[in-house]
Write a protein that holds these residues in place. Sequence first.
Motif, mmCIF file in Angstrom:
data_model
loop_
_atom_site.group_PDB
_atom_site.id
_atom_site.type_symbol
_atom_site.label_atom_id
_atom_site.label_comp_id
_atom_site.label_asym_id
_atom_site.label_seq_id
_atom_site.Cartn_x
_atom_site.Cartn_y
_atom_site.Cartn_z
ATOM 1 N N TRP A 67 0.822 -1.204 0.000
ATOM 2 C CA TRP A 67 0.000 0.000 0.000
ATOM 3 C C TRP A 67 0.860 1.260 0.000
ATOM 4 N N ASN A 68 0.244 2.357 -0.394
ATOM 5 C CA ASN A 68 0.920 3.630 -0.623
ATOM 6 C C ASN A 68 1.701 4.124 0.579
ATOM 7 N N ARG A 69 1.166 3.994 1.785
ATOM 8 C CA ARG A 69 1.818 4.546 2.972
ATOM 9 C C ARG A 69 2.770 3.557 3.642
ATOM 10 N N GLY A 70 2.998 2.425 3.007
ATOM 11 C CA GLY A 70 3.945 1.451 3.529
ATOM 12 C C GLY A 70 3.319 0.226 4.142
ATOM 13 N N ASP A 71 1.999 0.189 4.248
ATOM 14 C CA ASP A 71 1.350 -1.007 4.783
ATOM 15 C C ASP A 71 1.516 -2.175 3.827
ATOM 16 N N ARG A 72 1.634 -3.353 4.409
ATOM 17 C CA ARG A 72 1.724 -4.579 3.615
ATOM 18 C C ARG A 72 0.742 -5.597 4.173
ATOM 19 N N ILE A 73 0.053 -6.277 3.281
ATOM 20 C CA ILE A 73 -0.905 -7.301 3.685
ATOM 21 C C ILE A 73 -0.594 -8.585 2.914
ATOM 22 N N TRP A 96 -6.795 -16.003 5.755
ATOM 23 C CA TRP A 96 -5.862 -15.802 6.866
ATOM 24 C C TRP A 96 -4.948 -14.646 6.455
ATOM 25 N N ASN A 97 -4.862 -13.609 7.274
ATOM 26 C CA ASN A 97 -4.152 -12.393 6.898
ATOM 27 C C ASN A 97 -2.992 -12.105 7.842
ATOM 28 N N VAL A 98 -1.924 -11.572 7.263
ATOM 29 C CA VAL A 98 -0.810 -11.015 8.028
ATOM 30 C C VAL A 98 -0.693 -9.556 7.622
ATOM 31 N N VAL A 99 -0.826 -8.648 8.593
ATOM 32 C CA VAL A 99 -0.859 -7.222 8.324
ATOM 33 C C VAL A 99 0.289 -6.546 9.052
ATOM 34 N N GLY A 100 0.994 -5.629 8.375
ATOM 35 C CA GLY A 100 2.082 -4.923 9.034
ATOM 36 C C GLY A 100 2.616 -3.802 8.185
ATOM 37 N N GLY A 101 3.733 -3.198 8.647
ATOM 38 C CA GLY A 101 4.348 -2.075 7.941
ATOM 39 C C GLY A 101 3.779 -0.764 8.402
ATOM 40 N N GLY A 102 3.805 0.238 7.515
ATOM 41 C CA GLY A 102 3.307 1.562 7.872
ATOM 42 C C GLY A 102 4.335 2.353 8.643
ATOM 43 N N ASP A 110 -1.126 -11.237 12.798
ATOM 44 C CA ASP A 110 -1.786 -12.163 11.894
ATOM 45 C C ASP A 110 -3.010 -12.743 12.568
ATOM 46 N N GLY A 111 -3.920 -13.265 11.735
ATOM 47 C CA GLY A 111 -5.128 -13.866 12.274
ATOM 48 C C GLY A 111 -6.139 -14.154 11.192
ATOM 49 N N PRO A 256 -5.285 0.936 3.521
ATOM 50 C CA PRO A 256 -6.215 -0.129 3.871
ATOM 51 C C PRO A 256 -7.074 0.287 5.063
ATOM 52 N N PRO A 257 -8.284 -0.293 5.224
ATOM 53 C CA PRO A 257 -8.784 -1.414 4.412
ATOM 54 C C PRO A 257 -9.621 -1.009 3.219
#
Length: 277
Positions: A67-73, A96-102, A110-111, A256-257
């Motif tokens: 994502w633009n601001r540095g988020d990664r999914i 099942w998602n792992v979300v991070g960065g920004g 994750d979850g 996101p989201p």
Amino acid sequence: MYKEIPFGNHMIAGRLRLPVVLLLLALLTPLFGGTALATRPFVSTESAVALPRSGARLEMGQAYENWNRGDRIYSWLTEFSYSFYGNLDLEVEVPWNVVGGGPGPDQFSDGLGDLRAKAKINFVKGRAANPLALSGQFSVKFPTGSGVTTSDEVDVRLAGLASKGFGPALVHANLSYTFVGDNGALNINDAWGIALGTLVETRIDGLSAVGEFFWDQARLAGEESRLEMMGGGVLQLTPRLKLDAVIRIGLKPGAPPSDGAPDYSLGVGFSYDIPQL
């Protein structure tokens, strides 16, 4: 062999044993880092074609979104479909998602994502003389996820689906409307969606090119609508097993989201038509 609409003879006369292939796929897909609401390999587009009576299909895939601001999914999506009476398909999607960065330290969580149950009713079946299929779909999103991956409310989506063969090409068109759950804290709007996907045979036996364009209306005032395009390929490895790999480009990058789309996304996966018992 089940084929959505007859538009060619895809097959590779491989010598690989199917159990070995499926094991390799199960081991490899976690190494790749999707948006649900789709028939693989599409991201948002659904096929109007129903499974054969008592037919079943397993789909699994991995997607990585930047994502633009540095988020990664990172998303790992499992889908299972089953056909009742030859014109009613029921499907469940389990992400099942792992979300991070920004901004700030690089932290990941994750979850389980939001589960989705879908029912597709086929009104017109595609045939060789008239390869047009028309269906309606009803789906419910349950807020089983957490944080950036959920709205904490139930969403209900209605969609009209059309699929038609044009020589070596198979084209899908969708028009949808989502009743977005709102707990009253935010003024969330219901949303229209448009999706167009195509699958075209290439001169390489068993290989098809795939493309998609889709738009989803923004849920909140001030946010960008989601607008993306996708391209990639599908390989018919056996009569029942397809592999796919795609890249997506966000035409309205955001956060996101639901604000716009990721800058870019990568995805791989497979679909397997389970033999009837």
